[in-house]
Design a protein around this motif. Sequence first.
Motif, PDB file in Angstrom:
ATOM      1  N   ALA A  77      55.445  38.046  61.399  1.00  0.00           N
ATOM      2  CA  ALA A  77      55.630  37.099  62.501  1.00  0.00           C
ATOM      3  C   ALA A  77      54.330  36.871  63.270  1.00  0.00           C
ATOM      4  CB  ALA A  77      56.718  37.601  63.451  1.00  0.00           C
ATOM      5  N   LEU A  78      53.426  37.846  63.230  1.00  0.00           N
ATOM      6  CA  LEU A  78      52.122  37.716  63.892  1.00  0.00           C
ATOM      7  C   LEU A  78      51.105  36.993  63.009  1.00  0.00           C
ATOM      8  CD1 LEU A  78      51.776  41.262  65.502  1.00  0.00           C
ATOM      9  CD2 LEU A  78      52.160  39.109  66.705  1.00  0.00           C
ATOM     10  N   GLY A  79      51.522  36.662  61.771  1.00  0.00           N
ATOM     11  CA  GLY A  79      50.636  35.934  60.876  1.00  0.00           C
ATOM     12  C   GLY A  79      49.672  36.796  60.094  1.00  0.00           C
ATOM     13  N   VAL A  80      49.935  38.124  60.034  1.00  0.00           N
ATOM     14  CA  VAL A  80      49.027  39.014  59.306  1.00  0.00           C
ATOM     15  C   VAL A  80      49.749  39.771  58.194  1.00  0.00           C
ATOM     16  CG1 VAL A  80      47.419  39.278  61.229  1.00  0.00           C
ATOM     17  CG2 VAL A  80      49.378  40.825  61.057  1.00  0.00           C
ATOM     18  N   GLY A  81      50.879  39.229  57.764  1.00  0.00           N
ATOM     19  CA  GLY A  81      51.649  39.889  56.709  1.00  0.00           C
ATOM     20  C   GLY A  81      50.906  39.979  55.395  1.00  0.00           C
ATOM     21  N   ASP A  82      49.957  39.070  55.177  1.00  0.00           N
ATOM     22  CA  ASP A  82      49.200  39.082  53.924  1.00  0.00           C
ATOM     23  C   ASP A  82      48.275  40.293  53.829  1.00  0.00           C
ATOM     24  OD1 ASP A  82      47.705  38.031  56.061  1.00  0.00           O
ATOM     25  OD2 ASP A  82      46.343  37.003  54.699  1.00  0.00           O
ATOM     26  N   LYS A  83      48.111  41.024  54.939  1.00  0.00           N
ATOM     27  CA  LYS A  83      47.259  42.215  54.924  1.00  0.00           C
ATOM     28  C   LYS A  83      48.025  43.479  54.529  1.00  0.00           C
ATOM     29  CE  LYS A  83      43.865  40.557  58.287  1.00  0.00           C
ATOM     30  NZ  LYS A  83      43.082  40.888  59.499  1.00  0.00           N
ATOM     31  N   ILE A  84      49.349  43.374  54.401  1.00  0.00           N
ATOM     32  CA  ILE A  84      50.163  44.546  54.056  1.00  0.00           C
ATOM     33  C   ILE A  84      50.051  44.813  52.559  1.00  0.00           C
ATOM     34  CG2 ILE A  84      52.450  45.595  54.130  1.00  0.00           C
ATOM     35  CD1 ILE A  84      53.191  43.624  56.342  1.00  0.00           C
TER      36      ILE A  84
END
Length: 316
Positions: A77-84
């Motif tokens: 939701a914060l827009g940083v899911g691609d870093k997981i």
Amino acid sequence: MKKIVKFQWLSVLMLAFLLVGCGTADEKAKEDTSKQGAQTEELGYKVKDDRGEEIAFDAVPETVISLAPSNTEILFALGVGDKIVGATDYDTYPAEALEIERVSDSMVFNSERILGLNPDVVIAYTVGEKDALKVLEDAGVKVFVIQSATSFEDVYGDIEQLAKVMGVEDKGKQLNKEIKEKIAVVEAKVKDVETPKNVYYEVSSPPNIFTLGDDTFQQDILDAAKVNNVFGDQKGWIQVSEEEIITKNPEVILVPSIGDKDVVGGILGRNGWNTVQAVQNKQVFSLDEDTLSRPGPRIGEAVELVAKAVYPELFQ
């Protein structure tokens, strides 16, 4: 309520001015030294986690492991899911989370695989697994602990903390604003309800029946939807008997969905429950388990689900 500690980015900018005319060699040397110091100063920041530990970051994490579905949802939701790069077996939302490598079953995590992925930070769920987390920390991995939320304020705090860790504070503030606005819309629809309906929320079915009371973020969901939790006078997660539920005689029963299992039919057909108002009037509703059980960005949707089930006429 968990305490959230605010921090500021530390930065120093030294400007060198060209000396003209009568500047001495010593003055120029001092100026050159100051300028070099500014150029070589390392920037960094710290964020306090729910253990009270200040976790230092030299730079915004580029690779993250999330050990709880709620934290995974927050990161997306914060827009940083691609870093997981690592998640749990239960990380199913949003759809992109299904593509992330599994490193935990939510109870036990694969420390060897986590170390192999070499994450910049591990977002852990609770302070309960101290020894397990120590293995990661002893290996040099940064571990940031988010304790299980017991209120909406805790959820908002979790979002703020993770937004700070990931260098997206403004997005965190905007996300909390949007969640609160969604909840406010539902509250406006139910505000004129004079007598809140008595509701029983079943967490697990017989023989070990559990429900919830105060000091849970689900109680905040029920409160915002303006329903009366028949076990709201107790705290936390509560084991109850069928006799207690029947005596409470709830008007509505809410039960989380469990795959394709007919949980509603199971409750309607229970022996001895035919005297309960909710059963007599077929006011038993199955709601999405993940939405109602995860203390993350979908709490606004959870409030709406409950309110629509209990007061459908207000949403027509």
